[in-house]
Design a protein around this motif. Structure first.
Motif, PDB file in Angstrom:
ATOM      1  N   TYR A  66     -14.439  -2.164  -0.499  1.00 14.19           N
ATOM      2  CA  TYR A  66     -13.884  -2.291   0.851  1.00 14.19           C
ATOM      3  C   TYR A  66     -13.114  -1.018   1.186  1.00 14.19           C
ATOM      4  CZ  TYR A  66     -14.828  -7.322   0.532  1.00 14.19           C
ATOM      5  OH  TYR A  66     -15.439  -8.543   0.401  1.00 14.19           O
ATOM      6  N   GLN A  67     -13.100  -0.685   2.446  1.00  7.92           N
ATOM      7  CA  GLN A  67     -12.319   0.450   2.920  1.00  7.92           C
ATOM      8  C   GLN A  67     -11.244  -0.059   3.874  1.00  7.92           C
ATOM      9  OE1 GLN A  67     -12.376   3.971   2.246  1.00  7.92           O
ATOM     10  NE2 GLN A  67     -10.435   3.644   3.309  1.00  7.92           N
ATOM     11  N   ALA A  68      -9.985   0.282   3.587  1.00  2.00           N
ATOM     12  CA  ALA A  68      -8.889  -0.097   4.485  1.00  2.00           C
ATOM     13  C   ALA A  68      -8.841   0.849   5.673  1.00  2.00           C
ATOM     14  CB  ALA A  68      -7.562  -0.059   3.723  1.00  2.00           C
ATOM     15  N   ARG A  69      -8.737   0.253   6.850  1.00  2.00           N
ATOM     16  CA  ARG A  69      -8.652   1.048   8.075  1.00  2.00           C
ATOM     17  C   ARG A  69      -7.597   0.437   9.002  1.00  2.00           C
ATOM     18  NH1 ARG A  69     -12.618   4.575   7.702  1.00  2.00           N
ATOM     19  NH2 ARG A  69     -14.590   4.037   6.685  1.00  2.00           N
ATOM     20  N   PRO A  70      -6.922   1.265   9.793  1.00  2.33           N
ATOM     21  CA  PRO A  70      -5.914   0.726  10.717  1.00  2.33           C
ATOM     22  C   PRO A  70      -6.576  -0.107  11.813  1.00  2.33           C
ATOM     23  CG  PRO A  70      -6.255   3.070  11.111  1.00  2.33           C
ATOM     24  CD  PRO A  70      -7.023   2.739   9.872  1.00  2.33           C
ATOM     25  N   ARG A  71      -5.994  -1.262  12.097  1.00  4.29           N
ATOM     26  CA  ARG A  71      -6.502  -2.103  13.176  1.00  4.29           C
ATOM     27  C   ARG A  71      -5.959  -1.577  14.506  1.00  4.29           C
ATOM     28  NH1 ARG A  71      -5.375  -8.345  12.559  1.00  4.29           N
ATOM     29  NH2 ARG A  71      -6.547  -7.856  10.637  1.00  4.29           N
ATOM     30  N   TRP A 119       0.840  -1.196   0.000  1.00  7.68           N
ATOM     31  CA  TRP A 119       0.000   0.000   0.000  1.00  7.68           C
ATOM     32  C   TRP A 119       0.881   1.255   0.000  1.00  7.68           C
ATOM     33  CZ3 TRP A 119      -4.890   0.869  -1.092  1.00  7.68           C
ATOM     34  CH2 TRP A 119      -5.813  -0.175  -0.997  1.00  7.68           C
ATOM     35  N   SER A 120       1.975   1.211   0.734  1.00 12.00           N
ATOM     36  CA  SER A 120       2.876   2.375   0.796  1.00 12.00           C
ATOM     37  C   SER A 120       3.619   2.577  -0.515  1.00 12.00           C
ATOM     38  CB  SER A 120       3.882   2.189   1.935  1.00 12.00           C
ATOM     39  OG  SER A 120       3.233   2.128   3.184  1.00 12.00           O
ATOM     40  N   HIS A 121       4.113   1.494  -1.104  1.00  8.99           N
ATOM     41  CA  HIS A 121       4.963   1.596  -2.288  1.00  8.99           C
ATOM     42  C   HIS A 121       4.199   1.844  -3.583  1.00  8.99           C
ATOM     43  CE1 HIS A 121       8.151  -1.045  -0.065  1.00  8.99           C
ATOM     44  NE2 HIS A 121       8.137   0.193   0.354  1.00  8.99           N
ATOM     45  N   TYR A 122       3.037   1.237  -3.726  1.00 10.04           N
ATOM     46  CA  TYR A 122       2.367   1.217  -5.032  1.00 10.04           C
ATOM     47  C   TYR A 122       1.085   2.023  -5.118  1.00 10.04           C
ATOM     48  CZ  TYR A 122       5.608  -2.655  -5.740  1.00 10.04           C
ATOM     49  OH  TYR A 122       6.742  -3.424  -5.841  1.00 10.04           O
ATOM     50  N   THR A 123       0.615   2.595  -4.021  1.00  9.68           N
ATOM     51  CA  THR A 123      -0.646   3.337  -4.074  1.00  9.68           C
ATOM     52  C   THR A 123      -0.479   4.784  -3.606  1.00  9.68           C
ATOM     53  OG1 THR A 123      -1.397   2.816  -1.821  1.00  9.68           O
ATOM     54  CG2 THR A 123      -1.844   1.173  -3.528  1.00  9.68           C
ATOM     55  N   GLY A 167      -4.374  -0.801  17.876  1.00 12.54           N
ATOM     56  CA  GLY A 167      -3.344  -1.442  18.685  1.00 12.54           C
ATOM     57  C   GLY A 167      -2.348  -2.274  17.906  1.00 12.54           C
ATOM     58  N   THR A 168      -2.400  -2.196  16.555  1.00 11.01           N
ATOM     59  CA  THR A 168      -1.483  -2.990  15.727  1.00 11.01           C
ATOM     60  C   THR A 168      -0.946  -2.122  14.595  1.00 11.01           C
ATOM     61  OG1 THR A 168      -3.038  -3.771  14.032  1.00 11.01           O
ATOM     62  CG2 THR A 168      -3.028  -4.955  16.130  1.00 11.01           C
ATOM     63  N   TYR A 169      -0.076  -2.732  13.784  1.00 15.93           N
ATOM     64  CA  TYR A 169       0.390  -2.085  12.560  1.00 15.93           C
ATOM     65  C   TYR A 169      -0.265  -2.701  11.341  1.00 15.93           C
ATOM     66  CZ  TYR A 169       4.061  -0.285  15.629  1.00 15.93           C
ATOM     67  OH  TYR A 169       4.735   0.332  16.644  1.00 15.93           O
ATOM     68  N   LEU A 170      -1.423  -3.301  11.521  1.00 15.63           N
ATOM     69  CA  LEU A 170      -2.114  -4.034  10.462  1.00 15.63           C
ATOM     70  C   LEU A 170      -3.313  -3.267   9.945  1.00 15.63           C
ATOM     71  CD1 LEU A 170      -2.062  -7.576  12.142  1.00 15.63           C
ATOM     72  CD2 LEU A 170      -0.409  -6.614  10.504  1.00 15.63           C
ATOM     73  N   LEU A 171      -3.859  -3.756   8.821  1.00 16.54           N
ATOM     74  CA  LEU A 171      -5.035  -3.160   8.217  1.00 16.54           C
ATOM     75  C   LEU A 171      -6.231  -4.100   8.342  1.00 16.54           C
ATOM     76  CD1 LEU A 171      -3.597  -1.780   4.854  1.00 16.54           C
ATOM     77  CD2 LEU A 171      -4.296  -0.424   6.824  1.00 16.54           C
ATOM     78  N   ASP A 172      -7.381  -3.521   8.529  1.00 18.94           N
ATOM     79  CA  ASP A 172      -8.640  -4.230   8.379  1.00 18.94           C
ATOM     80  C   ASP A 172      -9.319  -3.688   7.119  1.00 18.94           C
ATOM     81  OD1 ASP A 172      -8.698  -5.972  10.570  1.00 18.94           O
ATOM     82  OD2 ASP A 172      -9.312  -4.359  11.919  1.00 18.94           O
ATOM     83  N   LEU A 173      -9.887  -4.599   6.329  1.00 20.85           N
ATOM     84  CA  LEU A 173     -10.612  -4.200   5.119  1.00 20.85           C
ATOM     85  C   LEU A 173     -12.101  -4.352   5.400  1.00 20.85           C
ATOM     86  CD1 LEU A 173      -8.347  -5.973   2.439  1.00 20.85           C
ATOM     87  CD2 LEU A 173      -8.048  -3.741   3.566  1.00 20.85           C
TER      88      LEU A 173
END
Length: 266
Positions: free
Chosen positions: A250-255, A111-115, A257-263
């Motif tokens: 889908y909308q990506a959102r930060p999960r 997501w950081s590199h290509y979007t 307490g983590t460094y992960l994404l929820d869609l």
């Protein structure tokens, strides 16, 4: 199975969605200069080099000029490849085209590199599986040797290794050049990449239309602007959903307490 393409929001991406098109770049257009690099030995006998140059359409003067270089290196120009390539007309990096996809849609690095730093989208395509072999379904032929009704692009899974595939000889028959196109350094393993590889010479073009019914998902990046999100939705609604093709948003959102994404499905 679904495979994904991460894209920034720009005119090329919007046209891709609008016209249901994929652009196949040459490997030299990639962000990784090592991608598709070969490990080829050019050691051979004088007669083999002459035969190769003749088959490549070199003139008598060009052959004689090249033979001077060969004599200097005992007919093994492998370490002088820059000089060697100057005599070639067909660089394999200009004949093969590669389209890259991923098996994951929630990778934060991609997501950081290509979007454009999470400001773009990730497009999900449904691919065809036939006895563990994956195919991408197009709206036109992509392989000249296939029958006219065959509009499938073969998909290859990329393997990751710290070393290049074993060296091959330019002058020996039945050498495995293909491994160089589907092997990358382990640093790239997070991409979980799959690839389609087409020959430019088949149709002399780099853009191919895909079947609309295989576009199944659009994931919006966590930083996408409302304006761009609306723009993408307008295209998908008009060109796909209104024509009877099902596409999920889908909308990506930060999960938390983590460094992960929820869609999150919309």
């Amino acid at each position: 199975m679904k495979l994904y393409k991460y894209k920034p929001i720009n005119n090329f991406t919007l046209k891709m969605l609008e016209d249901s098109e994929l652009y196949f770049p040459f490997p030299k257009e990639f962000n990784d200069p090592f991608d598709c690099s070969s490990n080829i030995s050019y050691a051979g006998k004088k007669e083999q080099h002459i035969e190769f140059m003749k088959s490549d359409g070199k003139s008598e003067n060009e052959i004689n000029k090249y033979l001077n270089i060969l004599e200097e290196c005992d007919y093994d120009p492998t370490d002088k490849i820059d000089k060697y390539k100057s005599f070639q007309t067909n660089d394999y990096l200009d004949t093969q085209m590669v389209y890259s996809l991923s098996s994951v849609s929630d990778n934060t690095l991609m997501w950081s590199h290509y979007t454009n730093s999470h400001q773009g989208i990730c497009i999900g395509f449904e691919v065809k599986e036939v006895v563990d072999i994956l195919f991408f379904e197009f709206d036109e032929q992509v392989n000249k040797i296939a029958p006219p009704e065959d509009k499938l692009g073969l998909i290859w899974k990329v393997t990751y290794n710290n070393d290049m595939p074993a060296a091959v000889s330019r002058f020996e028959p039945n050498q495995d050049y293909f491994s160089f196109f589907i092997t990358k350094h382990t640093n790239w393993s997070y991409e979980n990449e799959y690839r389609m590889i087409l020959l430019y010479e088949d149709y002399q073009k780099k853009i191919y239309k895909f079947r609309k019914d295989i576009l199944k998902e659009v994931v919006f990046g966590m930083r996408i602007s409302e304006e761009n999100k609306k723009l993408v939705k307008e295209i998908i609604d008009k060109k796909y959903i209104s024509m009877g093709f099902d596409v999920d948003y889908y909308q990506a959102r930060p999960r938390k307490g983590t460094y992960l994404l929820d869609l999150i499905k919309e």
